[in-house]
Scaffold this motif. Structure first.
Motif, short mmCIF file in Angstrom:
data_model
loop_
_atom_site.label_atom_id
_atom_site.label_comp_id
_atom_site.label_asym_id
_atom_site.label_seq_id
_atom_site.Cartn_x
_atom_site.Cartn_y
_atom_site.Cartn_z
N ASP A 1 -6.08 9.75 3.15
CA ASP A 1 -4.68 10.14 3.06
C ASP A 1 -4.08 10.50 4.41
OD1 ASP A 1 -4.78 9.73 0.36
OD2 ASP A 1 -5.12 11.85 -0.13
N LYS B 1 -4.27 8.81 7.14
CA LYS B 1 -3.88 7.65 7.93
C LYS B 1 -2.38 7.44 7.84
CE LYS B 1 -8.21 5.18 7.49
NZ LYS B 1 -8.85 3.95 7.02
N LYS C 1 1.06 5.55 7.40
CA LYS C 1 1.44 4.33 6.70
C LYS C 1 2.26 3.45 7.63
CE LYS C 1 1.29 6.48 2.21
NZ LYS C 1 1.99 6.79 0.97
N ASP D 1 5.07 0.97 8.59
CA ASP D 1 6.41 0.60 8.14
C ASP D 1 6.69 -0.80 8.68
OD1 ASP D 1 8.96 0.60 7.17
OD2 ASP D 1 9.76 2.01 8.64
#
Length: 77
Positions: free
Chosen positions: A37, A39, A41, A43
């Protein structure tokens, strides 16, 4: 008796090295889900916008420019 002791020592040493190669028997206890969790994300929209902001080079990059002349010598006919 001496052979029995030597055989037991060899067996113990070989078992220890085999255990070291196989990962140590699972002595770690932790939450692997918690690490995943953390890491960031990605875009995709921001990534593509950043790629578009990179300027195009005016001339082609030649990594071998120092090893050979840029234009070969032309032979007269």
């Amino acid at each position: 008796m001496r052979i029995l002791v030597i055989a037991a020592a060899v067996l113990a040493l070989s078992a220890g090295s085999a255990q070291a190669q196989m990962g140590g028997g699972g002595k770690r206890q932790g939450n692997d889900a918690g690490k995943a969790d953390n890491k960031p994300k990605v875009d995709e929209k921001a990534y593509k916008a950043a790629l578009e902001r990179i300027p195009e080079p005016k001339e082609k990059y030649d990594p071998w420019s120092g090893a050979r002349p840029s234009e070969p010598a032309k032979k007269p006919k």
